[in-house]
Motif scaffolding. Structure first.
Motif, PDB file in Angstrom:
ATOM      1  N   UNK A   1      -5.028 -21.467  -2.970  1.00  0.00           N
ATOM      2  CA  UNK A   1      -3.653 -21.519  -2.462  1.00  0.00           C
ATOM      3  C   UNK A   1      -2.808 -22.449  -3.344  1.00  0.00           C
ATOM      4  N   UNK A   2      -3.356 -23.623  -3.684  1.00  0.00           N
ATOM      5  CA  UNK A   2      -2.635 -24.565  -4.559  1.00  0.00           C
ATOM      6  C   UNK A   2      -2.382 -23.966  -5.944  1.00  0.00           C
ATOM      7  N   UNK A   3      -3.323 -23.159  -6.415  1.00  0.00           N
ATOM      8  CA  UNK A   3      -3.196 -22.514  -7.726  1.00  0.00           C
ATOM      9  C   UNK A   3      -2.271 -21.305  -7.705  1.00  0.00           C
ATOM     10  N   UNK A   4      -1.715 -20.990  -6.531  1.00  0.00           N
ATOM     11  CA  UNK A   4      -0.871 -19.799  -6.349  1.00  0.00           C
ATOM     12  C   UNK A   4      -1.604 -18.502  -6.659  1.00  0.00           C
ATOM     13  N   UNK A   5      -2.919 -18.523  -6.521  1.00  0.00           N
ATOM     14  CA  UNK A   5      -3.709 -17.318  -6.720  1.00  0.00           C
ATOM     15  C   UNK A   5      -3.750 -16.487  -5.443  1.00  0.00           C
ATOM     16  N   UNK A   6      -3.692 -17.159  -4.312  1.00  0.00           N
ATOM     17  CA  UNK A   6      -3.672 -16.480  -3.018  1.00  0.00           C
ATOM     18  C   UNK A   6      -2.262 -16.550  -2.449  1.00  0.00           C
ATOM     19  N   UNK A   7      -1.782 -15.397  -2.048  1.00  0.00           N
ATOM     20  CA  UNK A   7      -0.497 -15.333  -1.347  1.00  0.00           C
ATOM     21  C   UNK A   7      -0.790 -14.970   0.103  1.00  0.00           C
ATOM     22  N   UNK A   8      -0.198 -15.711   1.004  1.00  0.00           N
ATOM     23  CA  UNK A   8      -0.420 -15.483   2.431  1.00  0.00           C
ATOM     24  C   UNK A   8       0.803 -14.773   2.982  1.00  0.00           C
ATOM     25  N   UNK A   9       0.574 -13.612   3.599  1.00  0.00           N
ATOM     26  CA  UNK A   9       1.680 -12.830   4.143  1.00  0.00           C
ATOM     27  C   UNK A   9       1.460 -12.587   5.627  1.00  0.00           C
ATOM     28  N   UNK A  10       2.537 -12.633   6.358  1.00  0.00           N
ATOM     29  CA  UNK A  10       2.484 -12.285   7.769  1.00  0.00           C
ATOM     30  C   UNK A  10       2.608 -10.767   7.856  1.00  0.00           C
ATOM     31  N   UNK A  11       1.491 -10.096   7.975  1.00  0.00           N
ATOM     32  CA  UNK A  11       1.454  -8.636   7.972  1.00  0.00           C
ATOM     33  C   UNK A  11       1.195  -8.149   9.388  1.00  0.00           C
ATOM     34  N   UNK A  12       2.052  -7.268   9.823  1.00  0.00           N
ATOM     35  CA  UNK A  12       1.907  -6.677  11.152  1.00  0.00           C
ATOM     36  C   UNK A  12       1.360  -5.261  11.008  1.00  0.00           C
ATOM     37  N   UNK A  13       0.763  -4.768  12.045  1.00  0.00           N
ATOM     38  CA  UNK A  13       0.157  -3.436  12.005  1.00  0.00           C
ATOM     39  C   UNK A  13       1.183  -2.343  11.682  1.00  0.00           C
ATOM     40  N   UNK A  14       2.449  -2.616  11.935  1.00  0.00           N
ATOM     41  CA  UNK A  14       3.489  -1.630  11.648  1.00  0.00           C
ATOM     42  C   UNK A  14       4.026  -1.723  10.221  1.00  0.00           C
ATOM     43  N   UNK A  15       3.601  -2.724   9.462  1.00  0.00           N
ATOM     44  CA  UNK A  15       4.083  -2.902   8.092  1.00  0.00           C
ATOM     45  C   UNK A  15       3.392  -1.958   7.125  1.00  0.00           C
ATOM     46  N   UNK A  16       4.119  -1.582   6.092  1.00  0.00           N
ATOM     47  CA  UNK A  16       3.581  -0.716   5.040  1.00  0.00           C
ATOM     48  C   UNK A  16       2.346  -1.356   4.397  1.00  0.00           C
ATOM     49  N   UNK A  17       2.391  -2.674   4.177  1.00  0.00           N
ATOM     50  CA  UNK A  17       1.286  -3.374   3.537  1.00  0.00           C
ATOM     51  C   UNK A  17      -0.020  -3.221   4.311  1.00  0.00           C
ATOM     52  N   UNK A  18       0.086  -3.167   5.632  1.00  0.00           N
ATOM     53  CA  UNK A  18      -1.108  -3.007   6.455  1.00  0.00           C
ATOM     54  C   UNK A  18      -1.782  -1.675   6.127  1.00  0.00           C
TER      55      UNK A  18
END
Length: 92
Positions: A59-76
């Motif tokens: 997370x500190x290295x900006x290698x992991x991005x944390x997203x609030x993904x909902x079941x209705x989102x395209x990303x899900x």
């Protein structure tokens, strides 16, 4: 290396973190995206320290991005399809 970010769920990410081989993910991907729910689960106080420490470093290295993904989102659905395709490919 794959330049586009990829979504990871708990099981897959833990497999790398628990054995201290998250560096393999760095070699394969430019960035990984995890749902906030996955981050919350892995950073929980009862989670093993090796997992929490590795996760926080990425997370500190900006290698992991944390997203609030909902079941209705395209990303899900994209993440779900990626996981399904990988599962099907392992059967062939």
């Amino acid at each position: 290396m794959i330049d586009s970010p990829i979504f990871y769920d708990t099981d897959c990410l833990v497999s790398f973190l628990v054995i201290g081989e998250g560096n393999l993910l760095h070699k394969l991907f430019s960035k990984i995206i995890i749902p906030k729910q996955v981050y919350d689960e892995l950073s929980h106080p009862n989670s093993p320290s090796i997992i929490k420490n590795e996760l926080e470093q990425y997370k500190r290295d900006n290698f992991i991005e944390i997203k609030d993904i909902k079941i209705t989102d395209k990303e899900y659905y994209v993440a779900f399809i990626q996981k399904t395709v990988k599962s099907l490919m392992s059967l062939s």
